[in-house]
Enzyme design. Structure first.
Site, PDB file in Angstrom:
ATOM      1  N   HIS A  53       9.250   5.193   3.858  1.00 35.36           N
ATOM      2  CA  HIS A  53      10.374   5.609   3.006  1.00 35.36           C
ATOM      3  C   HIS A  53      11.236   4.417   2.565  1.00 35.36           C
ATOM      4  O   HIS A  53      12.429   4.587   2.281  1.00 35.36           O
ATOM      5  CB  HIS A  53      11.255   6.636   3.727  1.00 35.36           C
ATOM      6  N   SER A 140       4.511  11.572   4.380  1.00 37.64           N
ATOM      7  CA  SER A 140       5.845  12.171   4.425  1.00 37.64           C
ATOM      8  C   SER A 140       6.371  12.254   3.003  1.00 37.64           C
ATOM      9  O   SER A 140       6.423  11.248   2.291  1.00 37.64           O
ATOM     10  CB  SER A 140       6.783  11.343   5.308  1.00 37.64           C
ATOM     11  N   HIS A 159       9.429  10.381  -3.680  1.00 41.03           N
ATOM     12  CA  HIS A 159       8.327   9.483  -3.348  1.00 41.03           C
ATOM     13  C   HIS A 159       7.509  10.085  -2.214  1.00 41.03           C
ATOM     14  O   HIS A 159       7.934  11.046  -1.558  1.00 41.03           O
ATOM     15  CB  HIS A 159       8.833   8.083  -2.960  1.00 41.03           C
TER      16      HIS A 159
END
EC number: 3.4.21.97
Length: 726
Positions: A53, A140, A159
């Site tokens: 992330h 994720s 994303h």
């Protein structure tokens, strides 16, 4: 490890959300299917792919996201320039898969670092796929937070991150060199979704779009941060295995499921440290060699074989490569820590495990996959062997203290002294009985100098508890006395003592025996030790017998009537045909059912009426009644509900009464009445008072039996009175 040039881009795919498994992540991560449907479709290349992330560490792009019945599935691309940053920290021999017999394999390949690797090693792209699959195995999704009145738009998906473990269940990442290689790993993905994703990937490839080079410094920082944050993650492999199962991933090609990170069979570092050895599971190399077969060429398993579910076990390269002296140096298994006299025999009893083979030298090991079922069998065998050792340790323990106390109290003989020890069931084992006992045979072969100890069957003779364990020695006995071999045993011979029995040929035994006469050495060697236990006469044990009461007259008459009725019924059944016998049996069942219903009704009526005289437990009359009732039930085979003897007496008494009344009426009509003489007062003779009759009031059934007995007595008294008046 350095890569000469930049590699081509690779593909990645997997579920971002599984609709049926969103409870574990929390409510804020829940994505309803209707919300996701409004945010689709996604423009190819708009949603980035990064690591953990981190928006500044972009490594790829999302090609397409589709909504299927199981969940939200995506297909993306990862830049090949990421391999340049990751291979900088990879050892050169990590992915070595040399053939031990090839010119470039074995120990020689360690010195040829500048030369090209053999042709059968993995390609640079396959190594890159292995790194991605094991370093970043999960996905994720980052999306906009849902709020009241929010409507998903084009910017709903922020994303997709490649990470260690995502928040949502089932988010496993599968990498491949082509879209079909990624999509075929998911067995639950339908064909329509696969065709749509393959079409999007083909459009992406034909457009000649390539990902921009990644920032190597940023990638290194992200990977180091990932390592620091996930260093304390427990059961990582279990989580990944569960998520692969949830995502219907059956055979991941590049996902390393074993507990070692090395793919090489000749890697010295992996064989010494990272390799998963048999000792870690409580097994030895011989146990693994019994189920696994080393490849003849010594080559490690291919990438496809690594995808199978199994456990890596270190084995010898091959028996031909170990050398002639390796098998001769096989070490014997260590003896279990037995106590007492059993310790000497334990070292010579064959173990349940196969001989232990030493590990081959470093550089001559290789890893193979063992099926989980076979591995579980090995674990069970090892556990059974340990239980057998525990059992032998228990058998080697001395007799319990309470057993010796009971023996001394009952017989007056101290079992700890060199006197006769008591046998079970209150008798001593005679010499003639022991000498004629057949040897207890086992199904296992009796090896020379190594005998099997087995549990003897329980019988009427023999020692009543486990005594000192039997051991076998060579040379002399424990007290230094010379040992001898007894040859007077019939047949093959057998030892039956202290609840143990030994099967086999004439064998030298040394055992501390409690059952020897005074003056005999405490330790000796004989083939039939119980033969010395026949010097004492049997001890008679008398048990108190219950008092027997003779059956009453009523009981004997009822038993006789029942026997006559049964005999008559059997004669009638033999005379009748099969059909008539069947009808008679049915009628008999109906009669028994009717009789039982009447009996139950009488019991209910008896419960309402109180007995004439109460019964106090402990009196002799009740025991006599119970004994007579048990004898009657045993003789008849079933309980008699209503005896007919009392009915006959009552009918006869009523008949005599009617006759007397008729005679009196006839005499009164035919002759005038004479004056009755005045009765003369006679002195009354006081009869001795009888004890009041008692009944058992403990249950309704006993009350009923008492009532029937009272009716019989009244009928008998009435009959006697009538007969006396006549």
């Amino acid at each position: 490890m350095v890569v000469a040039e930049q590699l081509e881009d690779v593909f990645v795919g997997g579920y971002l959300v599984i609709y049926a498994s969103q409870d574990g992540a929390g409510e804020e991560y829940r994505l309803p299917k209707e919300v996701v449907a409004r945010a689709l479709p996604v423009e190819p290349g708009r949603v980035p792919v990064n690591i953990n992330h981190d928006a500044s560490c972009r490594v790829g792009s999302v090609i397409s996201i589709v909504d299927v019945e199981k969940g939200l599935f995506f297909l993306g691309v990862v830049s090949g320039s990421l391999a340049l940053a990751m291979f900088k920290y990879v050892a050169r021999d990590l992915f070595r898969a040399d053939d031990g017999d090839s010119p470039g394999g074995g120990a020689e390949s360690e010195t040829r670092s500048d030369e090209a690797l053999p042709a059968n090693t993995l390609s640079e792209r396959e190594k890159f796929l292995y790194l991605l699959s094991n370093v970043l195995p999960s996905l994720s999704l980052s999306s906009a937070r849902l709020a009241d009145g929010y409507s998903p738009a084009d910017d709903f998906f922020a994303h997709v991150a490649l990470c260690e473990l995502g928040k949502r269940d089932g988010t496993i990442a599968i990498y491949g060199s082509s879209p079909p290689e990624v999509l075929d790993a998911f067995s639950g993905l339908d064909d329509a979704a696969k065709r749509e994703l393959a079409r999007s990937a083909e459009e992406w490839t034909t457009s000649s779009r390539r990902e921009e080079p990644v920032d190597e410094a940023m990638v290194s920082e992200c990977l180091l941060r990932k390592f620091m944050n996930n260093a304390f993650l427990m059961d990582r492999g279990e989580y990944l295995r569960a998520r692969r199962h949830l995502a219907d991933v059956r055979r991941p090609k590049y996902l390393q499921a074993a507990e070692t990170t090395c793919l090489s069979s000749a890697n010295p570092r992996s064989s010494g440290k990272a390799a998963f050895s048999c000792e870690a599971r409580g097994l030895d190399e011989a146990g693994a060699g019994a189920i696994g077969r080393a490849p003849e060429s010594g080559m490690a398993a291919s990438a496809d074989q690594h995808a199978q579910d199994g456990i890596k076990i270190r084995l010898e390269r091959s028996r031909s490569q170990i050398g002639p002296g390796a098998m001769s140096s096989v070490s014997q298994p260590a003896a279990a820590p037995y106590s007492g006299a059993m310790a000497d025999s334990a070292a010579q009893v064959p173990s349940a495990q196969p001989p232990r083979i030493p590990c081959p030298p470093t550089g001559q090991t290789e890893m193979i996959y063992v099926p989980l079922g076979t591995y579980n069998d090995l674990v069970v065998s090892a556990a059974q062997a340990r239980r057998g050792e525990d059992r032998r340790q228990q058998l080697s323990a001395p007799p319990p203290q309470h057993a010796q106390q009971i023996v001394q109290r009952e017989t007056g003989i101290n079992s700890s002294s060199p006197a006769l020890a008591p046998a079970g069931r209150g008798s001593y084992a005679s010499a003639s009985h022991i000498m004629h006992q057949p040897a207890f045979q086992t199904q296992q072969p009796c090896w020379p100098q190594q005998q099997q100890y087995v549990q003897a069957p329980c019988g009427g003779h023999g020692i009543g508890y486990y005594g000192q364990a039997v051991s076998r020695r060579g040379g002399s006995s424990g007290d230094g006395a010379p040992t001898t071999r007894s040859t007077g045993a019939p047949g093959a011979g057998g030892l039956s003592m202290f609840g143990m029995q030994h099967a086999g040929p004439q064998t030298h035994f040394t055992a501390p025996l409690h059952g020897l006469p005074t003056g005999f050495p405490a330790h000796g060697s004989f083939l039939h030790a119980p033969g010395y236990l026949g010097a004492m006469p049997p001890i008679q044990v008398y048990a108190p017998q219950p008092q027997q009461h003779p059956p009453s007259l009523d009981t004997r008459i009822e038993a006789l009537l029942a026997a006559l009725e049964k005999e008559r019924a059997s004669e009638q059944g033999a005379a009748e045909g099969p059909q008539q016998s069947l009808v008679a049996g049915q009628n008999k069942k109906k009669a028994l059912l009717k009789r039982s219903m009447e009996h139950q009704r009488e019991e209910e009526e008896d419960d309402e009426s109180a007995p004439e005289a109460p019964y106090f437990p402990g009196e002799a009359a009740a025991s006599c009644k119970r004994q007579a009732k048990r004898q009657r039930a045993a003789a008849e085979g079933e309980e008699q509900v209503a005896p007919s003897f009392s009915d006959l007496i009552q009918g006869l008494a009523a008949l005599h009464k009617d006759v007397a009344e008729m005679k009196a009426s006839v005499a009164g009509i035919g002759a005038p009445q004479a004056s009755q003489p005045t009765p003369v007062a006679q002195p009354e003779h006081e009869e001795p008072k009888q004890a009041p009759a008692t009944v058992d009031a403990s249950s309704s059934k006993k009350l009923k039996d008492s009532r029937r007995a009272a009716e019989k007595r009244r009928a008998a008294d009435e009959f006697a009175r009538i007969m006396s008046t006549e």
